[in-house]
Design a protein around this motif. Structure first.
Motif, PDB file in Angstrom:
ATOM      1  N   THR A   7       0.888  -1.281  -0.112  1.00 30.90           N
ATOM      2  CA  THR A   7       0.337  -0.261  -0.286  1.00 30.90           C
ATOM      3  C   THR A   7       1.113   1.526   0.156  1.00 30.90           C
ATOM      4  OG1 THR A   7       0.125  -0.213   2.163  1.00 30.90           O
ATOM      5  CG2 THR A   7      -2.331  -0.617   1.090  1.00 30.90           C
ATOM      6  N   ASN A  11      -3.159   5.251   1.894  1.00 30.78           N
ATOM      7  CA  ASN A  11      -3.974   4.148   1.080  1.00 30.78           C
ATOM      8  C   ASN A  11      -5.228   4.167   2.118  1.00 30.78           C
ATOM      9  OD1 ASN A  11      -4.782   1.017   2.640  1.00 30.78           O
ATOM     10  ND2 ASN A  11      -4.694   1.244   0.355  1.00 30.78           N
ATOM     11  N   ALA A  12      -5.177   5.161   3.141  1.00 28.93           N
ATOM     12  CA  ALA A  12      -6.384   5.141   4.386  1.00 28.93           C
ATOM     13  C   ALA A  12      -7.331   6.271   3.544  1.00 28.93           C
ATOM     14  CB  ALA A  12      -5.956   5.370   5.374  1.00 28.93           C
ATOM     15  N   ARG A  15      -9.486   5.133   0.644  1.00 27.46           N
ATOM     16  CA  ARG A  15     -10.288   4.790   1.480  1.00 27.46           C
ATOM     17  C   ARG A  15     -11.555   5.952   1.975  1.00 27.46           C
ATOM     18  NH1 ARG A  15      -9.855  -0.969   2.391  1.00 27.46           N
ATOM     19  NH2 ARG A  15      -8.113  -1.286   1.612  1.00 27.46           N
ATOM     20  N   GLU A  16     -10.932   6.508   2.252  1.00 29.76           N
ATOM     21  CA  GLU A  16     -12.063   7.826   2.612  1.00 29.76           C
ATOM     22  C   GLU A  16     -12.331   8.484   1.817  1.00 29.76           C
ATOM     23  OE1 GLU A  16     -10.765  12.397   5.431  1.00 29.76           O
ATOM     24  OE2 GLU A  16     -10.156  10.325   5.419  1.00 29.76           O
ATOM     25  N   GLU A 204      -0.068  12.847   3.516  1.00 31.30           N
ATOM     26  CA  GLU A 204      -1.035  13.210   3.031  1.00 31.30           C
ATOM     27  C   GLU A 204      -2.036  14.455   4.111  1.00 31.30           C
ATOM     28  OE1 GLU A 204      -4.750  11.388   6.268  1.00 31.30           O
ATOM     29  OE2 GLU A 204      -3.269   9.957   5.969  1.00 31.30           O
TER      30      GLU A 204
END
Length: 367
Positions: A7, A11-12, A15-16, A204
């Motif tokens: 990943t 990645n998070a 998904r969000e 991020e």
């Protein structure tokens, strides 16, 4: 057993944002977001989007006389590459095929190279073996982001004003969120934009800041349709270890100094075939393809002449959101002189116009 997917640091966030995640080159990557591929594609053409391209391999290369040493494996003029500039090139094998295509940059104290994700495990050992005297390091703690579209400069200039002075293929080192980054004015969409190598720890926060300014996320689906419209090759489709860069129409990436009669002609793997094809022509040749109707023609579709003889093959095909019609590229026998060809779609012939691979003009900032 199949290895678990890797990943990216985003990645998070994917998904969000509701991304559709798919396996790609050993990574779990976003192919699209809830707005869909067509809207992501057009947002890149008309405004600005951000792509997570952290699956790509990022290499730092240090040592003595790096430029000259790189010319032993790359058929491009690396020695005259100015500091703060990058060049498109490729690794070739002894048969004159393409091991990988890549971007190479000269920085004050090192060279920086971006390679394809699917070829990392091929390229890195190859370079270590071919250039054992150089320090070649794969960066595993950095993220690569692509900010693409006519609005990209305005967004990035809020954090890094010096990007307004950059033109296509310029590269600078700067700080974003207090961390050192490498910023190139380039991309894989045919639009103006930037590719930014940043420490994973700030990726991020950086992307969230852009999203708050109206930047839209875009995935692999839009990336593919944009690059196809722009006539850009995709490794494993238009390029592989059998096809030569000349057949792919990439002569422009091999400067005169490396060609027959040049000061540093040859000296790279496969030079005999590649230099011969530059002088005499290659067969087959890469072309752009515009099928009639509304149905896309996919990779592997055979191209025929009016008599039903196979004359080529489609290597990439999709529906072009910009042109509002199916679009493709592929290879055709050089002896074929027709302005169109035919393919079979569910048993019915489809007429296809043969054109330049660049289907939508590039809009890079060149001055």
């Amino acid at each position: 057993m199949t290895a678990p997917l890797k990943t990216t640091p985003l990645n998070a966030l994917h998904r969000e944002l509701g991304a559709k995640l798919v396996p790609f080159a050993g990574f779990e990557m976003p192919v699209s977001y809830p707005d869909g591929i067509i809207k992501e594609h057009m947002a890149t053409r008309e405004a600005v989007t951000v792509f997570d391209v952290s699956h790509m391999g990022q290499l730092e290369i240090r040592g003595d006389d790096v430029a000259a040493r790189l010319e032993a494996v790359l058929p491009s003029d690396i020695q005259s590459l100015a500091c703060g500039r990058q060049r498109y090139s490729f690794l070739t094998n002894d048969a004159g095929g393409v091991i990988d295509d890549l971007m190479v940059t000269r920085l004050p104290d090192r060279f920086f190279m971006v390679i394809n994700a699917s070829r990392i495990e091929v390229d890195v050992p190859y370079l270590w073996k071919a250039l054992p005297d150089l320090d070649i390091r794969l960066l595993t703690d950095h993220t690569l982001l692509a900010l693409q579209g006519p609005g990209a400069e305005a967004v990035l200039a809020k954090q890094c004003p010096q990007v307004t002075h950059m033109v296509f293929m310029d590269v600078i080192e700067a700080e974003l969120h207090g961390e050192p980054c490498v910023i190139s004015r380039s991309g894989y969409t045919g639009e103006d934009g930037f590719e930014i190598s940043v420490p994973a720890a700030i990726a991020e926060a950086l992307v969230r800041e852009w999203l708050s300014q109206g930047v839209k996320p875009a995935g692999l689906g839009a990336r593919d349709s944009l690059r196809l419209e722009a006539g850009l090759c995709l490794y494993g489709h238009e390029l592989n270890e059998q096809r030569s860069p000349v057949s792919a129409g990439l002569n422009w990436a091999m400067q005169k100094v490396r060609r027959s009669g040049g000061e540093r002609a040859g000296g790279f793997p496969g030079a005999d075939r590649i230099l011969r094809e530059i002088a005499e022509g290659a067969d087959p040749v890469r072309v752009g393809l515009l099928p009639e109707g509304r149905a896309p023609l996919r990779e592997g579709t055979v191209l025929e002449d009016d008599a039903g003889k196979a004359i080529g093959i489609i290597t990439s095909g999709t529906f072009s959101p910009t042109l509002q019609r199916p679009a493709a590229c592929g290879y055709i026998d050089v002896a074929y002189q027709g302005a169109s060809c035919i393919a079979q779609l569910r048993g019915k012939p489809v007429t296809i116009a043969i054109t330049d691979p660049v289907l939508v003009p590039h809009r890079y900032k060149r001055s």
